[in-house]
Design a protein around this motif. Structure first.
Motif, PDB file in Angstrom:
ATOM      1  N   THR A 278     -30.499  -3.446  32.757  1.00 54.24           N
ATOM      2  CA  THR A 278     -29.974  -2.977  31.466  1.00 54.24           C
ATOM      3  C   THR A 278     -28.482  -3.256  31.326  1.00 54.24           C
ATOM      4  OG1 THR A 278     -29.679  -0.770  32.392  1.00 54.24           O
ATOM      5  CG2 THR A 278     -31.670  -1.151  31.114  1.00 54.24           C
ATOM      6  N   LEU A 305     -40.935  -4.040  32.958  1.00 52.22           N
ATOM      7  CA  LEU A 305     -39.532  -3.733  32.627  1.00 52.22           C
ATOM      8  C   LEU A 305     -38.876  -4.905  31.907  1.00 52.22           C
ATOM      9  CD1 LEU A 305     -38.139  -2.006  35.850  1.00 52.22           C
ATOM     10  CD2 LEU A 305     -38.226  -1.029  33.573  1.00 52.22           C
ATOM     11  N   ALA A 308     -40.256  -5.154  28.446  1.00 57.69           N
ATOM     12  CA  ALA A 308     -39.790  -4.061  27.585  1.00 57.69           C
ATOM     13  C   ALA A 308     -38.367  -4.329  27.104  1.00 57.69           C
ATOM     14  CB  ALA A 308     -39.845  -2.741  28.346  1.00 57.69           C
ATOM     15  N   LEU A 575     -34.302   3.084  27.650  1.00 59.57           N
ATOM     16  CA  LEU A 575     -35.395   3.100  28.626  1.00 59.57           C
ATOM     17  C   LEU A 575     -35.264   4.432  29.355  1.00 59.57           C
ATOM     18  CD1 LEU A 575     -36.325  -0.164  30.116  1.00 59.57           C
ATOM     19  CD2 LEU A 575     -36.578   1.724  31.641  1.00 59.57           C
ATOM     20  N   LYS A 582     -42.656   7.279  31.783  1.00 64.35           N
ATOM     21  CA  LYS A 582     -41.812   6.150  31.385  1.00 64.35           C
ATOM     22  C   LYS A 582     -41.927   5.945  29.888  1.00 64.35           C
ATOM     23  CE  LYS A 582     -42.251   3.666  35.690  1.00 64.35           C
ATOM     24  NZ  LYS A 582     -43.290   4.534  36.211  1.00 64.35           N
ATOM     25  N   ILE A 584     -39.950   3.584  26.325  1.00 68.88           N
ATOM     26  CA  ILE A 584     -38.922   2.671  25.820  1.00 68.88           C
ATOM     27  C   ILE A 584     -38.717   2.933  24.333  1.00 68.88           C
ATOM     28  CG2 ILE A 584     -39.250   0.776  27.454  1.00 68.88           C
ATOM     29  CD1 ILE A 584     -40.963  -0.591  25.240  1.00 68.88           C
TER      30      ILE A 584
END
Length: 606
Positions: A278, A305, A308, A575, A582, A584
């Motif tokens: 990120t 990940l 996303a 996120l 989890k 997003i």
């Protein structure tokens, strides 16, 4: 879709992406099923290179675009002086569009028809191209030549040529590649082999130079984020530590740099891996999968990940020297199955020759659904060259115009790492998000726990361990801050221009999708939120329109940070995670700090 994919890539045996597999049946010159041409795809087509593998009936490329770094030339035989000057100006424009790189297709008309040239004309055209490149301060490298199947007696060829500027004033093209994959899949070893130029001995010798902590050397597992560099000079040759002793030497002779962000594979270091993805804004992600174990452990999670966060991903299957051909093919098929699933919707493309690597690099940048798959070994060195060809050709995702726009905005530097260096003082590492940064510039850093910003002056700047005078938007660097008090800094802060009025907030609203949750997600729930370089625990203050959320549901949620306020922007990707939970989403609304400072003080007093 599957029938079309198998027709394009012959995925029945897992390796059908040879030259016959990528030839498009639609005559659009790409190995991708044709879609309706949106404005976005037109822009992408204009900007990035075309693959010229014509099918037998339609020897055409898409027509040449005015913008972008692709130029079609039928032939360049003995141009007049006036024409030569015009061609040189045109080459400068194409290089500027591609941020120092351009691709010339020789033997192709402007409408995209593959005419081809005789051997003699091709030689003369390449010679002229070489003279042009010398004039504008660039080098040329022929990527590939191909014969065009016409009924004439004389064989006719087309050539694809990469033109790259010789670096001046440290302005090399820099691409960041995040390296993902399960623990023990061979990520650090592969990077060690690529950047040191020596093969591994099968027991982890190549990765020793990459580790930053003693416990990493003892366990053989990466737990922190490390950076490694691989350079390519203007001729397309690899520049790494095998010829150069220091990173400074690599920077001097390279006109294109690949910065690898080596992330941790083990599940317990997942927060570090997410932070790396990120905050360092990688251009691409390389997912390393071990041939003998296949998709295991955190592989799916890392793939999810990257998707996303919308980072384009390609796959490297390592350790092929340890297992039989059948095992490698089984792993390839397993990956193809996962990539074609509805959630991924990717088009896998196995790279088995240099020609495939060139095609893969161009199509990968042009279409996010293409996923190249490499099979290689860090011990025997098998197919390592194909990966180097891929890195050499892969173009940047943003064009020069977007870069210019970012550079004209006010300075904003994200703080990702903080060090204290003897005789230098406090040093911060991170990425310049927008603007330009020079030595001696006055900036303000914050927010502190009370939402304040402190003034500071930038000392020296270093990029890839070598001194640098000017830092431009999108570049990563370390900045020396002299005797600035380190205790005032933390990860997640920003250094901005004093003219900017940054929005600092304790609370923000985000539209989120809950990817996975064991029970229900409701008000009062605590999660760790990742937004760019910000990583902090936040409480769910409200779920709008619903009492609670279950897996797969969407909602707008109000979050409140529990430790200190943060600098956020509307539209930033969010996120969040907590145990197995989890989700997003993106920031939709900020509640600036002034709105609820009184209640915050009351909280502190109580």
């Amino acid at each position: 879709m599957d029938a079309r994919v198998s027709e394009l890539f012959g995925s029945g045996n897992g390796h059908g992406s040879g030259s016959q597999g990528v030839a498009s049946k639609s005559g659009n010159g790409f190995g991708v099923a044709p879609k309706k041409a949106s404005a976005k795809s037109k822009k992408a087509k204009a900007r990035f290179s075309r693959n010229f593998k014509p099918s037998n009936n339609t020897p055409y490329l898409p027509p040449e675009a005015e913008e972008g770094n692709i130029e079609y030339k039928l032939k360049l035989v003995n141009p007049t002086q006036y024409r030569f000057e015009h061609l040189a100006t045109q080459m400068k424009w194409r290089l500027q569009e591609g941020r120092g790189e351009a691709v010339y297709q020789i033997g192709v008309e402007d409408n995209g028809m593959l005419v081809g040239l005789s051997e003699e004309d091709m030689r003369a055209s390449l010679k002229t191209l070489h003279r042009l490149a010398e004039k504008v301060g660039a080098d040329i490298a022929v990527l590939r030549e191909r014969e065009v199947d016409y009924d004439s007696d004389v064989p006719r060829k087309i050539a694809e040529v990469l033109i790259r500027k010789v670096p001046d004033d440290q302005q090399f093209l820099d691409l960041r590649v995040a390296v993902l994959g399960n623990v023990d899949s061979g990520k650090s070893t592969l990077l060690g082999v690529l950047t040191q130029g020596e093969l591994d001995n099968g027991r982890g010798r190549a990765r020793l130079n990459l580790f930053r902590h003693l416990h990493e050397i003892q366990t053989g597992r990466t737990s922190s984020i490390s950076f490694e560099i691989l350079g390519f000079n203007s001729k397309g040759e690899v520049v790494n530590y095998s010829e150069s002793r220091t990173a400074e030497e690599i920077c001097e002779s390279a006109s294109k740099m690949i910065t690898f962000i080596d992330l941790a594979g083990h599940h317990k270091y997942l927060k570090t891996t997410i932070f790396g993805l990120t905050s360092y804004c990688p251009d691409f992600a390389m997912l390393v999968v071990s041939a003998n174990t296949g998709i295991a452990g955190t592989t799916r999670e890392h793939l999810g990940l990257a998707m996303a966060l919308k980072v384009p991903i390609f796959i490297v299957i390592s350790k092929v020297d340890l297992c039989t051909r059948a095992t490698v093919e089984r792993t390839v098929r397993q990956l193809e199955r996962v990539l074609k699933q509805p959630g991924c919707n990717k088009v896998p493309m196995v790279v088995s020759s240099t020609d495939d690597a060139v095609t893969a690099a161009q199509q990968f940048a042009q279409s996010p659904s293409i996923t190249p798959i490499f099979t290689l070994s860090s011990v025997s060195g098998e197919s390592l060259d194909l990966l180097k060809v891929f890195f050499n050709i892969i173009p940047p995702l943003s064009n020069s115009k977007e870069q210019e726009e970012l550079m004209q905005q006010l300075t904003e530097f994200q703080v990702d790492e903080i060090y204290t260096v003897p005789e230098v003082g406090t040093v911060v590492g991170g990425t310049l998000y927008s603007g330009i940064c020079r030595e001696g510039d006055p900036l303000v850093v914050g927010p502190t726990d009370s939402g304040q910003f402190h003034k500071l002056t930038i000392g020296s700047i270093q990029r890839n361990r070598s001194a640098c005078r000017v830092l431009r938007a999108g570049q990563a660097a370390t900045l020396a801050l002299g005797n600035f008090d380190r205790s005032l800094l933390r990860k997640g802060m920003v250094m901005v221009s004093p003219e900017m009025d940054p929005t600092i907030c304790w609370m923000f609203e985000a539209e989120i999708v809950l990817l996975f949750h064991a029970k229900t997600f409701h008000k009062g729930f605590q999660v760790t939120v990742h937004i760019g370089n910000v990583r902090q625990t936040a409480t769910v203050e409200a779920v709008y329109g619903k009492e609670e959320l279950r897996t797969g549901e969407k909602a707008v949620v109000l979050f409140k940070f529990i430790k200190h306020p943060e600098y956020l922007k509307v539209g930033a990707k969010v996120l969040f995670r907590q145990g197995v939970t989890k989700g997003i989403g993106h920031v939709t609304k900020l509640q600036p700090i002034a709105q609820y400072l009184p209640s915050q003080r009351e909280d502190e007093e109580s």
